[in-house]
Design an enzyme around this catalytic site. Structure first.
Site, PDB file in Angstrom:
ATOM      1  N   TYR A   1     104.013  45.580 -27.939  1.00  0.00           N
ATOM      2  CA  TYR A   1     102.555  45.411 -27.998  1.00  0.00           C
ATOM      3  C   TYR A   1     102.129  44.136 -27.281  1.00  0.00           C
ATOM      4  O   TYR A   1     101.192  44.146 -26.462  1.00  0.00           O
ATOM      5  CB  TYR A   1     102.091  45.381 -29.457  1.00  0.00           C
ATOM      6  CG  TYR A   1     100.614  45.082 -29.606  1.00  0.00           C
ATOM      7  CD1 TYR A   1      99.656  46.013 -29.219  1.00  0.00           C
ATOM      8  CD2 TYR A   1     100.178  43.851 -30.117  1.00  0.00           C
ATOM      9  CE1 TYR A   1      98.300  45.731 -29.347  1.00  0.00           C
ATOM     10  CE2 TYR A   1      98.824  43.570 -30.248  1.00  0.00           C
ATOM     11  CZ  TYR A   1      97.891  44.510 -29.866  1.00  0.00           C
ATOM     12  OH  TYR A   1      96.550  44.230 -29.984  1.00  0.00           O
TER      13      TYR A   1
ATOM     14  N   LYS B   1      99.788  43.671 -23.726  1.00  0.00           N
ATOM     15  CA  LYS B   1      98.535  42.929 -23.668  1.00  0.00           C
ATOM     16  C   LYS B   1      98.595  41.819 -22.623  1.00  0.00           C
ATOM     17  O   LYS B   1      97.583  41.497 -21.988  1.00  0.00           O
ATOM     18  CB  LYS B   1      98.206  42.360 -25.056  1.00  0.00           C
ATOM     19  CG  LYS B   1      97.733  43.429 -26.030  1.00  0.00           C
ATOM     20  CD  LYS B   1      96.486  44.142 -25.502  1.00  0.00           C
ATOM     21  CE  LYS B   1      95.993  45.245 -26.367  1.00  0.00           C
ATOM     22  NZ  LYS B   1      94.776  45.908 -25.849  1.00  0.00           N
TER      23      LYS B   1
ATOM     24  N   THR C   1      89.831  47.155 -38.214  1.00  0.00           N
ATOM     25  CA  THR C   1      89.832  48.510 -37.675  1.00  0.00           C
ATOM     26  C   THR C   1      91.113  49.219 -38.108  1.00  0.00           C
ATOM     27  O   THR C   1      91.963  48.636 -38.769  1.00  0.00           O
ATOM     28  CB  THR C   1      89.763  48.500 -36.136  1.00  0.00           C
ATOM     29  OG1 THR C   1      91.017  48.017 -35.611  1.00  0.00           O
ATOM     30  CG2 THR C   1      88.625  47.621 -35.627  1.00  0.00           C
TER      31      THR C   1
END
Length: 327
Positions: free
Chosen positions: A208, A212, A245
């Site tokens: 991850y 990014k 989220t």
């Protein structure tokens, strides 16, 4: 052997969660960015990936209220149509629609772009928002590691195929804009050009962070290329902060339960997370040469040294073109 395992699997976990604690402390003692009043954007067209929920949904919702014709690109048709209905019920004049786009499939990306081009619409804003985080080891339809394939490579292809329309839609005093939603996780990422697909060892946390950082390198290099070419188009990256989220659902269950418990107290709301994204996409203050850069907490920030390494940017750019068979 043990040391190698610690370095490959445990160290990325520790680094990412320590960074997360730091970000939460900053958010605790600072005010969430607020979006200034933006001018009407009538006549503009935007594409927002992953706009059916969370930050993306708030971006679409606010743009629609300002008169932007917004096209949501997402995987789930049912969720997409439901998001469109909610926005249209709230703003009767909203111009918003959903088109299927699966960033884990390069064919789907190409079909999405072809469908958009057939409509002969302008494109003033592209928000590369969709993403995955900490998903189990797996491959996209084209064989790429999921974080790399979805967060980075799918958006790279999407942006590349839409560049001509974005350039043609911009003009002096009204640049088109590419806004890539990044993360502070890029600070503990690294780019291994000989193992972009995480084949040598897999850590969801490392993958991850790497994706990014790759996204940020792409955004920075694209902006430089556009400036050198004199095109009326800018590219920037935005860190929305830690936002409440569904992105955290793949965390280890005890940590996920802890995250849910503290999210309402320390995390930003999706609307607060969307504020800096919307500012980068819409603000007159970022017109022309003022665009570009890395934005967090409502203002431009410096970031890690690798992000400014021109050779690393170029190497990743050229490697990505080869992987996608682009020229």
């Amino acid at each position: 052997m043990l040391l190698s395992a610690v370095r490959s699997y445990l160290l990325p976990v520790i680094r990412l969660y320590l960074l997360g604690v730091k970000v939460l402390l900053v958010q605790l003692f600072s005010r969430a960015p607020r979006l200034p009043v933006m001018p009407r954007q009538d006549g503009k067209v935007a594409i927002v990936t992953g706009g059916v929920r969370g930050i993306g949904y708030e971006v679409v919702r606010h743009m629609s209220r300002l008169g932007v014709h917004v096209i949501i690109g997402g995987r789930n048709e049912q969720e997409g149509q439901a998001a469109v209905r909610r926005i249209c019920e709230e703003y009767k004049e909203a111009k918003v629609e959903f088109t299927k786009l699966d960033l884990a499939s390069l064919q789907s990306v190409r079909q999405f772009v072809q469908s958009f081009k057939e409509r002969n619409l302008p494109l003033n804003i592209l928000v590369n928002n969709a993403g995955v985080m900490l998903v189990p080891e797996g491959r996209t339809e084209d064989g790429y590691e999921q974080h790399f394939g979805v967060n980075y490579l799918g958006h790279f292809l999407l942006t590349w195929l839409l560049l001509d329309i974005l350039k043609d839609s911009g003009k002096p005093g009204s640049f088109s804009r590419v806004v890539s939603v990044s993360s502070s996780a890029h600070r503990v990422g690294e780019i291994r050009l000989n193992d972009l697909n995480s084949c040598q060892s897999y850590s969801a946390h490392a993958a991850y962070c790497h994706s990014k950082l790759a996204q940020l390198l792409f955004s920075s290099h694209l902006h430089q290329e556009l400036q050198h070419g004199g095109f009326p188009l800018s590219s920037c990256a935005v860190d929305p902060g830690m936002v409440d989220t569904g992105l955290y659902r793949h965390m280890w269950m005890p940590l996920y339960l802890a995250q849910r418990a503290i999210a309402r107290l320390l995390f930003r709301t999706p609307a607060e997370g969307a504020a800096t994204v919307l500012y980068a996409a819409l603000s007159p203050d970022l017109e022309g040469e003022c665009g570009g850069g890395y934005w967090a907490n409502g203002h431009r920030e410096m970031t890690t040294p690798p992000t400014f390494d021109p050779q690393l940017q170029l190497n990743l750019w050229e490697t990505s073109l080869r992987l996608l068979d682009l020229h």
